[in-house]
Write a protein that holds these residues in place. Structure first.
Motif, mmCIF file in Angstrom:
data_model
loop_
_atom_site.group_PDB
_atom_site.id
_atom_site.type_symbol
_atom_site.label_atom_id
_atom_site.label_comp_id
_atom_site.label_asym_id
_atom_site.label_seq_id
_atom_site.Cartn_x
_atom_site.Cartn_y
_atom_site.Cartn_z
ATOM 1 N N LEU A 192 18.534 61.969 40.477
ATOM 2 C CA LEU A 192 17.975 60.708 39.985
ATOM 3 C C LEU A 192 18.435 59.539 40.852
ATOM 4 N N ALA A 193 19.699 59.573 41.259
ATOM 5 C CA ALA A 193 20.220 58.508 42.128
ATOM 6 C C ALA A 193 19.521 58.548 43.489
ATOM 7 N N TYR A 194 19.259 59.755 43.978
ATOM 8 C CA TYR A 194 18.547 59.913 45.254
ATOM 9 C C TYR A 194 17.143 59.306 45.157
ATOM 10 N N ALA A 195 16.416 59.641 44.112
ATOM 11 C CA ALA A 195 15.058 59.122 43.942
ATOM 12 C C ALA A 195 15.067 57.609 43.777
ATOM 13 N N ARG A 196 16.065 57.100 43.112
ATOM 14 C CA ARG A 196 16.166 55.656 42.866
ATOM 15 C C ARG A 196 16.248 54.879 44.182
ATOM 16 N N LYS A 197 16.842 55.492 45.207
ATOM 17 C CA LYS A 197 16.985 54.815 46.508
ATOM 18 C C LYS A 197 15.639 54.528 47.151
ATOM 19 N N PHE A 198 14.626 55.336 46.814
ATOM 20 C CA PHE A 198 13.325 55.186 47.456
ATOM 21 C C PHE A 198 12.367 54.295 46.660
ATOM 22 N N LEU A 199 12.783 53.819 45.514
ATOM 23 C CA LEU A 199 11.938 52.936 44.726
ATOM 24 C C LEU A 199 11.813 51.577 45.406
ATOM 25 N N LYS A 200 10.617 51.055 45.425
ATOM 26 C CA LYS A 200 10.381 49.723 45.997
ATOM 27 C C LYS A 200 10.243 48.671 44.904
ATOM 28 N N SER A 201 10.383 49.102 43.658
ATOM 29 C CA SER A 201 10.207 48.198 42.528
ATOM 30 C C SER A 201 11.544 47.891 41.868
ATOM 31 N N ASP A 202 11.658 46.686 41.327
ATOM 32 C CA ASP A 202 12.844 46.305 40.560
ATOM 33 C C ASP A 202 12.624 46.486 39.064
ATOM 34 N N ASP A 203 11.511 47.107 38.708
ATOM 35 C CA ASP A 203 11.204 47.355 37.300
ATOM 36 C C ASP A 203 12.318 48.185 36.656
ATOM 37 N N ARG A 204 12.870 47.665 35.561
ATOM 38 C CA ARG A 204 14.019 48.326 34.917
ATOM 39 C C ARG A 204 13.647 49.726 34.429
ATOM 40 N N ASP A 205 12.455 49.879 33.837
ATOM 41 C CA ASP A 205 12.047 51.192 33.331
ATOM 42 C C ASP A 205 11.952 52.214 34.458
ATOM 43 N N LYS A 206 11.438 51.772 35.606
ATOM 44 C CA LYS A 206 11.323 52.698 36.732
ATOM 45 C C LYS A 206 12.697 53.045 37.293
ATOM 46 N N LYS A 207 13.621 52.101 37.279
ATOM 47 C CA LYS A 207 14.977 52.381 37.737
ATOM 48 C C LYS A 207 15.648 53.414 36.834
ATOM 49 N N GLU A 208 15.368 53.327 35.542
ATOM 50 C CA GLU A 208 15.983 54.267 34.597
ATOM 51 C C GLU A 208 15.370 55.652 34.718
ATOM 52 N N THR A 209 14.072 55.722 34.999
ATOM 53 C CA THR A 209 13.396 57.023 35.164
ATOM 54 C C THR A 209 12.678 57.023 36.514
ATOM 55 N N PRO A 210 13.421 57.214 37.598
ATOM 56 C CA PRO A 210 12.829 57.113 38.945
ATOM 57 C C PRO A 210 11.943 58.283 39.331
ATOM 58 N N ILE A 211 11.937 59.344 38.516
ATOM 59 C CA ILE A 211 11.062 60.497 38.763
ATOM 60 C C ILE A 211 10.222 60.724 37.519
ATOM 61 N N CYS A 212 8.919 60.916 37.720
ATOM 62 C CA CYS A 212 7.997 61.058 36.587
ATOM 63 C C CYS A 212 7.304 62.415 36.674
ATOM 64 N N SER A 213 7.967 63.466 36.172
ATOM 65 C CA SER A 213 7.399 64.807 36.284
ATOM 66 C C SER A 213 6.643 65.251 35.032
ATOM 67 N N GLU A 214 6.659 64.437 33.965
ATOM 68 C CA GLU A 214 5.917 64.791 32.756
ATOM 69 C C GLU A 214 4.430 64.900 33.064
ATOM 70 N N LEU A 215 3.760 65.827 32.391
ATOM 71 C CA LEU A 215 2.332 66.001 32.608
ATOM 72 C C LEU A 215 1.583 64.781 32.090
ATOM 73 N N GLN A 216 0.807 64.155 32.986
ATOM 74 C CA GLN A 216 0.065 62.954 32.636
ATOM 75 C C GLN A 216 -1.371 63.296 32.252
ATOM 76 N N SER A 217 -1.966 62.423 31.471
ATOM 77 C CA SER A 217 -3.377 62.557 31.129
ATOM 78 C C SER A 217 -4.164 61.622 32.035
ATOM 79 N N VAL A 218 -5.018 62.172 32.872
ATOM 80 C CA VAL A 218 -5.759 61.390 33.851
ATOM 81 C C VAL A 218 -7.202 61.216 33.390
#
Length: 446
Positions: free
Chosen positions: A324-350
């Protein structure tokens, strides 16, 4: 179904497939030049007991590897080509090419092909253990990026006896594909007459002027095409670096996307007319070549439901605090929610059309097909970008690859265990096509 089998199988074999993916990442090869990557996979599958058919459709890097006998016949689609000018050091959060202007796996095809091959080996062992009849095939498909390799493989007939095809693609999130955009790429070459731009400009006929006028015309054309279509272009030859020479040669490459291949064809015809007008205005000549074309993807609800069910068995993926810390390094956003969950592997509904193009779409017109994207990168990672290349050998990427292999294998296993599913799949496939028939804009010979 015994999902524990697939989990234990991955645990026992993960290292060798991670090494294969890393080897392909280390040797990024582009469009029809994937010699090392194809050889690596063919040799591995041959040793694993698969029957390998080489040089499919006369393409040195295209191959089919199969195990088993009789039906059903299920194909897994693999790719292994890289992208030009995306060389990048792994794990580095700033642009840092290994080789200036070198190739790089910015679309994760080193994971895609290896994961599909991993699934093929897993299914082989599952069928053998449970004495289930059928044939599993791995299709080594070159040149997805800009070459339309699967089109030429289709024309060779190598999918004619296949009941179902399954595939996947790495990305920053996970979802089942529904539909996407058809695409074609056309190269326009203009030929003029060189002259001294100061002494005798009246004797020159500028090919570069023709390219510029064509681009202006195409930009006006954008207003008069359907909203869902896209026109992109890149000037690939400006005719030289001397401004005091009238440029005798120039080239521009156009890409057109639209929901249906018939719509792409209509827009390309109009773009060609624009090019002809530019040549007429400048006194130059023009020739064009369609260099790649992808049909729109035809989804299959029955197969999608099967894949979705098994995706929910293996997703979301569990990550360590270090990952999670590794993925966080590549985030370009300061969004707090994205910082807390920097990887989104849950199945999405498209919902709606996915705005990318692939020659998997061509296969889906000829064989009932299902594909999905599986999370292999930090969230918001853009593919075809050095940021994706940098994350390509991380454990996060490999975990996504293994999850994809499990989903593909479990989906195939369900069909092998209940071949009656194929009747529903085929009926739906034929209804989806209706009176339409498959067409490709690519010439017969590449």
């Amino acid at each position: 179904m015994d999902t524990l089998f697939f989990e234990q199988w991955i645990d026992a074999h993960r290292v060798q497939f991670e090494e294969i993916a890393a080897d392909i990442w280390d040797c990024p090869e582009i469009c029809y030049k994937e010699y090392h990557s194809a050889k690596l996979q063919k040799e591995f599958l041959s040793v694993a007991g698969f029957r390998v058919r080489d040089s499919v459709a006369g393409i040195e890097t295209a191959f089919v590897a199969e195990w088993g006998n009789g039906g059903p016949v299920i194909g897994l689609l693999g790719e292994f080509d890289a992208l030009p000018q995306l060389s990048q050091q792994c794990d580095v959060t700033e642009k840092s090419p290994i080789e200036p202007l070198g190739n790089g796996h910015g679309c994760g095809h080193h994971l895609l092909g290896t994961g599909a091959m991993e699934a093929a080996c897993m299914i082989r062992d599952y069928l053998e253990k449970n004495a289930i009849p059928g044939t599993i095939r791995y299709y080594g498909c070159p040149a997805e990026e800009g070459g339309g390799g699967k089109v030429f493989m289709l024309r060779s007939g190598c999918w004619n006896d296949v009941d179902v095809c399954l595939s996947w693609h790495p990305g920053p999130e996970s979802y089942i594909w529904n539909s996407n955009l058809a695409n074609a790429r056309v190269k326009f070459n203009f030929h003029g007459i060189s002259a001294h731009a100061g002494v005798a400009p009246h004797l020159g006929r500028s090919a570069l002027d023709a390219v510029e006028l064509m681009n202006v015309g195409a930009n006006y054309l954008r207003e008069h095409i359907i909203d869902a279509a896209r026109i992109h272009y890149a000037v690939t030859n400006t005719g030289g670096q001397a401004p005091n020479v009238v440029q005798a040669e120039a080239e521009v490459v156009y890409a057109v996307r639209a929901p249906k291949i018939t719509e792409v064809s209509e827009i390309i015809e109009r773009v060609i007319h624009v090019a002809e007008g530019a040549a007429l205005m400048t006194g130059t000549t023009m020739e064009y070549q369609i260099v790649s074309a992808y049909a729109n993807y035809i989804s299959n609800d029955t197969l999608s439901e099967i894949m979705e069910k098994h995706a929910k068995e293996f997703l979301p993926i569990s990550y360590t605090s270090e990952e999670l810390a590794y993925a966080r390094k590549f985030l370009k956003s300061d969004d707090r929610d994205k910082k807390e969950t920097p990887i989104c592997s849950e199945l999405q509904s498209v919902r709606g059309r996915i705005p990318f193009s692939t020659d998997v779409g061509d296969v889906s017109w000829c064989v009932p097909t299902c594909a999905m994207q599986v999370c292999c990168f930090s969230r918001d990672t853009q593919l075809h970008n050095w940021i994706a290349v940098a994350q390509g050998k991380a454990t996060v990427a490999y975990k996504g690859m293994h999850a994809a292999a499990e989903i593909l294998a479990a989906s195939a296993a369900e069909i092998f265990e209940d071949p009656d599913i194929l009747h529903r799949v085929r009926t739906e496939f034929e209804n989806a096509l209706g009176k339409d028939s498959y067409q490709s804009l690519l010439p017969e010979k590449r």
